[in-house]
Design a protein around this motif. Structure first.
Motif, mmCIF file in Angstrom:
data_model
loop_
_atom_site.group_PDB
_atom_site.id
_atom_site.type_symbol
_atom_site.label_atom_id
_atom_site.label_comp_id
_atom_site.label_asym_id
_atom_site.label_seq_id
_atom_site.Cartn_x
_atom_site.Cartn_y
_atom_site.Cartn_z
ATOM 1 N N ALA A 110 5.908 -1.180 7.710
ATOM 2 C CA ALA A 110 6.868 -1.308 6.620
ATOM 3 C C ALA A 110 8.235 -1.635 7.190
ATOM 4 C CB ALA A 110 6.944 -0.004 5.831
ATOM 5 N N VAL A 111 8.985 -2.450 6.457
ATOM 6 C CA VAL A 111 10.298 -2.834 6.962
ATOM 7 C C VAL A 111 11.424 -2.194 6.162
ATOM 8 C CG1 VAL A 111 9.555 -4.971 8.033
ATOM 9 C CG2 VAL A 111 10.201 -4.962 5.605
ATOM 10 N N GLN A 112 11.118 -1.764 4.947
ATOM 11 C CA GLN A 112 12.169 -1.241 4.097
ATOM 12 C C GLN A 112 11.631 -0.114 3.228
ATOM 13 O OE1 GLN A 112 13.985 -4.200 1.497
ATOM 14 N NE2 GLN A 112 15.797 -4.151 2.810
ATOM 15 N N THR A 113 12.460 0.873 2.942
ATOM 16 C CA THR A 113 12.107 1.884 1.946
ATOM 17 C C THR A 113 13.220 1.925 0.918
ATOM 18 O OG1 THR A 113 13.063 3.547 3.419
ATOM 19 C CG2 THR A 113 10.654 3.369 3.414
ATOM 20 N N THR A 114 12.843 2.161 -0.313
ATOM 21 C CA THR A 114 13.820 2.131 -1.409
ATOM 22 C C THR A 114 13.647 3.352 -2.300
ATOM 23 O OG1 THR A 114 13.473 -0.255 -1.423
ATOM 24 C CG2 THR A 114 14.788 0.663 -3.227
ATOM 25 N N VAL A 115 14.733 4.044 -2.589
ATOM 26 C CA VAL A 115 14.740 5.129 -3.572
ATOM 27 C C VAL A 115 15.838 4.772 -4.555
ATOM 28 C CG1 VAL A 115 15.110 7.586 -3.991
ATOM 29 C CG2 VAL A 115 13.962 6.840 -1.889
ATOM 30 N N GLY A 116 15.446 4.408 -5.780
ATOM 31 C CA GLY A 116 16.428 3.942 -6.760
ATOM 32 C C GLY A 116 17.092 2.680 -6.235
ATOM 33 N N ILE A 171 9.584 6.569 -4.586
ATOM 34 C CA ILE A 171 9.987 5.879 -3.362
ATOM 35 C C ILE A 171 9.062 4.683 -3.155
ATOM 36 C CG2 ILE A 171 8.612 7.454 -1.903
ATOM 37 C CD1 ILE A 171 10.887 7.016 0.238
ATOM 38 N N THR A 172 9.664 3.581 -2.707
ATOM 39 C CA THR A 172 8.900 2.347 -2.536
ATOM 40 C C THR A 172 9.047 1.870 -1.105
ATOM 41 O OG1 THR A 172 9.426 1.734 -4.801
ATOM 42 C CG2 THR A 172 8.657 -0.045 -3.340
ATOM 43 N N TYR A 173 7.941 1.403 -0.506
ATOM 44 C CA TYR A 173 8.121 0.723 0.779
ATOM 45 C C TYR A 173 7.682 -0.717 0.654
ATOM 46 C CZ TYR A 173 3.129 1.081 2.223
ATOM 47 O OH TYR A 173 1.784 0.960 2.321
ATOM 48 N N THR A 174 8.328 -1.563 1.487
ATOM 49 C CA THR A 174 8.026 -2.989 1.488
ATOM 50 C C THR A 174 7.529 -3.362 2.875
ATOM 51 O OG1 THR A 174 9.948 -3.214 0.078
ATOM 52 C CG2 THR A 174 8.973 -5.247 0.914
ATOM 53 N N GLU A 179 4.675 -7.125 0.557
ATOM 54 C CA GLU A 179 3.955 -6.217 -0.354
ATOM 55 C C GLU A 179 4.821 -5.012 -0.645
ATOM 56 O OE1 GLU A 179 -0.026 -4.924 0.644
ATOM 57 O OE2 GLU A 179 -0.222 -6.706 1.927
ATOM 58 N N ARG A 180 4.809 -4.575 -1.919
ATOM 59 C CA ARG A 180 5.590 -3.391 -2.292
ATOM 60 C C ARG A 180 4.650 -2.324 -2.833
ATOM 61 N NH1 ARG A 180 11.047 -4.435 -3.297
ATOM 62 N NH2 ARG A 180 11.066 -2.973 -5.034
ATOM 63 N N PRO A 203 -1.420 7.965 1.736
ATOM 64 C CA PRO A 203 -2.850 8.073 2.018
ATOM 65 C C PRO A 203 -3.348 6.849 2.788
ATOM 66 C CG PRO A 203 -2.396 8.523 -0.289
ATOM 67 C CD PRO A 203 -1.146 7.965 0.286
ATOM 68 N N THR A 204 -4.294 7.078 3.716
ATOM 69 C CA THR A 204 -4.853 5.964 4.494
ATOM 70 C C THR A 204 -5.575 4.974 3.585
ATOM 71 O OG1 THR A 204 -6.771 7.351 4.895
ATOM 72 C CG2 THR A 204 -5.124 7.224 6.645
ATOM 73 N N ASP A 205 -6.213 5.564 2.598
ATOM 74 C CA ASP A 205 -6.980 4.717 1.688
ATOM 75 C C ASP A 205 -6.212 4.584 0.387
ATOM 76 O OD1 ASP A 205 -9.131 3.192 0.968
ATOM 77 O OD2 ASP A 205 -10.290 4.897 0.202
ATOM 78 N N PRO A 206 -5.723 3.455 -0.002
ATOM 79 C CA PRO A 206 -6.077 2.116 0.510
ATOM 80 C C PRO A 206 -4.977 1.479 1.358
ATOM 81 C CG PRO A 206 -5.131 1.914 -1.656
ATOM 82 C CD PRO A 206 -5.008 3.380 -1.269
ATOM 83 N N TYR A 207 -3.927 2.230 1.714
ATOM 84 C CA TYR A 207 -2.730 1.555 2.247
ATOM 85 C C TYR A 207 -2.827 1.199 3.721
ATOM 86 C CZ TYR A 207 -1.128 3.241 -2.205
ATOM 87 O OH TYR A 207 -1.046 3.491 -3.528
#
Lengths: 408, 278
Positions: A110-116, A171-174, A179-180, A203-207
């Protein structure tokens, strides 16, 4: 000649040249002091490094599986990120005696994490594991994620990085591919040891998608690290032996690992011991450099004792004239040198502990008292005195009383 | 003060018996500081050695006191041959059987008067409290009871020399050796110190004194004159206790003429000298 009398006479000689004696012992003081400071700091660093780690997991029946890789021309411990532990290995390990669960841990690119509106680029590492992986973690808030519900667990460092994330926040990661993935925070864990980076666990599944070709002809997920939970503390060593025998034997990992790498199945104690041993080596190395000052100190004592013999030639003659044997004279000068060595090392120990305590307090590390090194320092101080005093004492004993007495 | 402890065997032999002593220093070419010196000091005798500088009188004293070793010849102290003894044994003799008094006092500057006096007792098996008590007694007897804890620098020359004498006496040696003991003192103080030596002699101690001053030498029973490392003449002086060892003193010198004739009080001893000279 009685020891008490020699000490008394020697001490008189030392005390009558206060400045000179002080300067003479300074070499030993600095040498011993420097060694003690480094030992205090090294010990404190190790205690600081491992203390909280042990507080968190010390009582847990947990094993860490990692691949240790040699450092080319370097010094220390380095673990490989190669994803050699396959799904098959995880399943096999779960069947070993004493093993309760096996939780893989892998990194997601992942290159970025976003909260709000708060975006962090590269500030939080994203790792994949299973819900069981949190068995031994201390939750500050919430619980482990539910694999089916798009939930994630953050460590407190990650929560802090995003300005205080709590349970229920999104929280979102890109990924590098754009992919987000968005998650609801289900829990915050305490992971405040060994300079752990800010991390988010999903979780490992499916990420988790890193896959390797196995020697058995399949392609499956591979992980760089596993956490094994034993059934209880008593079955820890059974689990450790079983896991190690499998991983170093018929496992996929053993076939996939690079030459020279070593698969390690370690308890908390093993890990702490490994880190402590490494820091000890480092401390001794630095302390050894400091010990050079001791050699300089010894030369200083020898030098001043030789001057002292020349200066006191007449006194030596007088003592011989009133019945001192060569041995008595050797004893007097040797004791003088040893007293300088002992005083120097005691002051050095006190100074070293003082400076060490201040340094450790400034760095916020726990104070440690390196008792073994204090004992070594005092013994070395005596040794320095003996070695530095031998030649001057021998010269003193060989003073010709006739020549000595005719000197003015 | 108790009498010197002289063992029964030693009582019969002279305190010092030197035969054919030679001490040669090789500085470029050999110099004979002592050249065939024979000397016998009976127990309880008081002998002075006179001579110009370089005559070997200090060397004689050092050899007799076991500080220096003779190149040739034999030396017996209280009947015991000392040549060939280990340096350890010689140190013991210097500490126990001989007391040295020097011109320059030779006190250790950092030690108090009492500690200086005790110094000979700390080498070997020092007997702590008893030695301390003995040191105090000697200092008190020599009038320094109030100055036990003074450093040498806080004492006058005469007081320093008395501390040195107390030090020489502390192990109760039968033989006292004094090298110009009044050389650094004014004449009045010097006379007091010589009075002390006279007193110690009257208590039965054997004294060998080196001086270049005639009036100091005259405190002795006899004067040994040295020139160029040889005993030139032994001069008997009329004085108390003189009979005790007069005949036993022999000078193994070059058989020279007596030089004592000019001294009024020495005239009576001239005959003895003539007998002594072979």
């Amino acid at each position: 000649m009685k020891l008490r009398e020699s000490v008394r006479i020697s001490w008189r000689a030392i005390a009558s040249h206060k400045l000179r004696s002080t300067l003479t012992t300074l070499g030993v003081i600095i040498g011993v002091g420097a060694v003690i400071v480094f030992m205090v700091m090294g010990g404190a660093l190790a205690a600081n490094f491992t203390g909280e780690f042990e507080d968190l997991y010390g009582e847990d029946a947990v094993l860490f599986v990692q691949t240790e890789t040699p450092i080319e021309g370097g010094f220390g411990i380095q673990f490989s990120e190669a994803p050699i532990y396959t799904e098959h290995d995880v399943a096999e390990l779960e069947r070993r005696d004493g093993v309760a669960f096996v939780a893989p841990i892998g990194s997601i690119d992942a290159v970025q994490t976003t909260v709000g509106d708060d975006r962090l680029t590269g500030g939080v590492s994203v790792r994949a594991t299973t819900a069981e992986g949190f068995r031994f973690d201390e939750f500050r808030e919430g619980r482990a994620f539910d694999p089916g519900a798009n939930e994630a667990v953050l460590n407190v460092q990650a929560s802090r990085a995003h300005g205080g994330v709590s349970v229920g926040d999104e929280i979102t990661y890109t990924t590098a591919d754009g992919e987000r993935h968005t998650f609801v925070v289900s829990g915050l864990i305490v992971e405040d040891f060994l300079s752990q980076p800010a991390s988010m666990y999903v979780p490992t599944d499916p990420y988790y998608t890193t896959a390797v070709d196995t020697p058995r002809g399949t392609t499956e997920r591979g992980y760089p690290m596993l956490v094994i939970g034993a059934e209880d503390i008593d079955s820890l060593s059974t689990a450790q032996d079983g896991a190690q025998a499998y991983l170093r034997g018929p496992s996929d990992a053993n076939a996939l690992k690079s030459d020279g790498d070593t698969i390690r199945v370690q308890t908390i104690d093993d890990l702490v011991g490994q880190i402590t041993a490494l820091l000890d080596q480092l401390t001794v190395f630095v302390g050894g450099i400091a010990a050079i000052a001791l050699v300089v100190g010894a030369i200083g004592i020898a030098n001043i004792m030789i001057v002292s013999v020349v200066e006191r030639t007449r006194e030596i003659g007088i003592m011989k004239a009133v019945g001192a044997t060569n041995r008595d004279i050797v004893q007097l000068f040797l004791i003088e040198a040893v007293v300088l060595g002992i005083v120097g090392s005691l002051v050095g120990v006190a100074l070293g502990l003082g400076v060490g305590a201040i340094a450790v307090a400034v760095l916020g590390w726990p104070m440690v008292y390196p008792l073994d090194w204090i004992a070594i320092a005092v013994v070395v101080g005596i040794g320095v005195g003996v070695v530095a005093g031998l030649y001057p004492a021998w010269r003193a004993a060989n003073v010709d009383p006739i020549v000595a007495l005719s000197r003015e | 003060m108790q009498a010197p402890s002289v063992s029964p065997a030693a009582a019969n032999s002279p305190t010092v018996e030197a035969t054919g002593l030679r001490r040669t220093y090789t500085v470029g070419e050999p110099v004979h500081a002592l050249d065939d010196v024979s000397l016998s000091l009976p127990a309880g005798s008081f002998t002075a050695v006179m001579g110009p500088s370089g005559s070997g009188k200090s060397t004689l004293l050092n050899v007799v006191g076991c500080l220096d070793t003779p190149t040739a010849g034999t030396l017996a102290l209280a009947g015991r041959e000392v040549s060939g003894l280990s340096s350890r044994e010689l140190a013991r003799i210097r500490g126990r059987e001989v007391g040295f008094v020097f011109q320059t006092f030779n006190l250790l500057p950092r030690l108090s008067a009492l500690e200086n006096v005790r110094l000979p007792t700390v080498f070997g098996a020092g007997d702590g409290a008893a030695a301390r008590e003995r040191g105090r007694e000697h200092l008190e007897r020599l009038g320094l009871g109030e100055r036990l804890d003074h450093r040498p620098t806080e004492l006058s020359g005469g007081q320093r020399q008395r501390v040195a004498i107390a030090r020489a006496l502390v192990n109760d040696p039968p033989l006292l050796l004094a090298d110009e003991p009044t050389g650094n003192l004014d004449s009045e103080t010097g006379a007091t110190i010589m009075g002390l030596f006279e007193e110690l002699h009257s208590e039965g101690r054997t004294i060998l004194l080196v001086t270049h001053e005639r009036h100091v030498a005259e405190y002795a029973e006899r004067i040994v004159h040295m020139v160029d490392g040889r005993i030139e003449d032994v001069e008997e002086l009329a004085g108390a206790g003189r009979e005790a060892g007069a005949d036993a003193v022999t000078g193994g010198g070059a058989g020279s003429e007596t030089s004592a004739g000019t001294e009024a009080e020495a005239e009576t001893s001239a005959g003895t000298d003539a007998e002594a000279d072979r």
